[in-house]
Design a protein around this motif. Sequence first.
Motif, PDB file in Angstrom:
ATOM      1  N   TRP A  88       0.837  -1.207   0.000  1.00  0.00           N
ATOM      2  CA  TRP A  88       0.000   0.000   0.000  1.00  0.00           C
ATOM      3  C   TRP A  88       0.871   1.256   0.000  1.00  0.00           C
ATOM      4  O   TRP A  88       0.600   2.221  -0.719  1.00  0.00           O
ATOM      5  CB  TRP A  88      -0.912  -0.041   1.218  1.00  0.00           C
ATOM      6  N   GLU A  89       1.932   1.231   0.798  1.00  0.00           N
ATOM      7  CA  GLU A  89       2.840   2.377   0.851  1.00  0.00           C
ATOM      8  C   GLU A  89       3.536   2.598  -0.484  1.00  0.00           C
ATOM      9  O   GLU A  89       3.752   3.744  -0.911  1.00  0.00           O
ATOM     10  CB  GLU A  89       3.883   2.165   1.956  1.00  0.00           C
ATOM     11  N   LEU A 103       1.172   4.276  -2.790  1.00  0.00           N
ATOM     12  CA  LEU A 103       1.023   5.690  -2.455  1.00  0.00           C
ATOM     13  C   LEU A 103       2.320   6.479  -2.620  1.00  0.00           C
ATOM     14  O   LEU A 103       2.308   7.712  -2.519  1.00  0.00           O
ATOM     15  CB  LEU A 103       0.531   5.833  -1.005  1.00  0.00           C
ATOM     16  N   HIS A 123       6.666   4.506   0.665  1.00  0.00           N
ATOM     17  CA  HIS A 123       7.299   3.355   1.301  1.00  0.00           C
ATOM     18  C   HIS A 123       8.665   3.685   1.904  1.00  0.00           C
ATOM     19  O   HIS A 123       8.996   3.233   3.001  1.00  0.00           O
ATOM     20  CB  HIS A 123       7.438   2.210   0.292  1.00  0.00           C
ATOM     21  N   LYS A 126       2.861   7.260   7.491  1.00  0.00           N
ATOM     22  CA  LYS A 126       2.688   5.840   7.197  1.00  0.00           C
ATOM     23  C   LYS A 126       1.607   5.214   8.077  1.00  0.00           C
ATOM     24  O   LYS A 126       0.780   4.432   7.609  1.00  0.00           O
ATOM     25  CB  LYS A 126       4.012   5.095   7.400  1.00  0.00           C
ATOM     26  N   ALA A 134      -1.797   6.256   6.853  1.00  0.00           N
ATOM     27  CA  ALA A 134      -2.098   5.667   5.543  1.00  0.00           C
ATOM     28  C   ALA A 134      -2.479   4.199   5.657  1.00  0.00           C
ATOM     29  O   ALA A 134      -3.221   3.668   4.808  1.00  0.00           O
ATOM     30  CB  ALA A 134      -0.889   5.825   4.623  1.00  0.00           C
TER      31      ALA A 134
END
Length: 395
Positions: A265-266, A269, A272, A280, A283
Amino acid sequence: MGITSGIIFQLLYGALGCWSCYITMCLYMDYVKILERHNTRRKSHIIQWYEVLNGLLGRWWRAPGLLFNCALLVSTATIQLIACANTIWYMNNSLDKRTWTFIFGALCFLTVLIPTARNYRLWVFFGIFMTTYTAWYFTIASIFFEKHDKHVQHSAPVSTIQYFSGATNILFTFGNHALTLEIAEAMDTPRKYKTTNVYAILYTFTLTLPSAVSVYWRFGDQMLDHPNALAVFSPSKFKNVAIILMLTHQFIEFAALVVPVFAMWEKLLGIHCSQNYTLKCVARMPIVLGICFLAIMLPFFGSINSVVGATLSSIGIYILPCLAFMVIRQHKESRENAVEQPPFWIKSWVGVYCINLGLVIWVGIIGIGFGSWASMHNLMHKVEKFGWFAKCFQC
């Protein structure tokens, strides 16, 4: 599945799980070699399976790798949350299982605070102790302390659907739950994981085989109606300890499973490798929220295990690595430059190909074919009987 098939399938799928892990690690080491040769490996970047497929075979392989890996991790994390509610209910049934799911779902939001899998290794070690106690509690209590019923029946397998649902449960159990590379990346020497995994599977056999055989011997066909063995044991302080330890273990495993999903997911977006820890954490929250929703919508523990094993685990953990390996190694240059050559007990690439092909055919027919049919039939039966968002499944 009955005693004989249950034992045989555990040994078989344990071996196939070790082999698929070995194949995955072979491709991982090839990918790391490419990154190091071009000096493009970043220290804070966690390498994941779909990235290995993308680097070695291109974006058309990346897509199924990402899809099945992510779906399997999310599904398995959902199963752990369902398991928490099922487990605590056997010690305190003053609340229904759905309410317990809400409570543990709220606790699961704490997992967004875990930076990486490396920060989690000690807790995983504790998890080994917890499952060991519970498995041997089942074994010892079944043999020495539970009341023996002279009329206990051992009629399994009672139907084809039950048989293949059980088979896919075992397939799922030994599939590493899509965590192979994340665990390897958390090690100081990732290359050793292929060997470590063999020892782990051998240790797992000491937990699953004695407990499964002894519980089925003692309770027989009662187990056909209970997805959780804790349901049939008499109340005791030892049982309560097992429940508390399993709850803790399931929470630990939930976190171990969602950390790789957080990383995916990071990356999506673009945060990461960011040093902004607060960003983080925020998110990651939608991931946990989505898993909680799934656990409340489909709280059918055993049935979900079977479906995930037949579909996601079969393809993502067993078939996809073997197919990718065969495609990559068809070129002579790839075979010559492979970091990991064929193991000493095979010695030839032909032998490796034969095992891969046999695994793909077996899992494709038994796992995806018969397994999907049986597990989906079983799941639909549960939905028809209890409905979506069941308040208390098998209470």
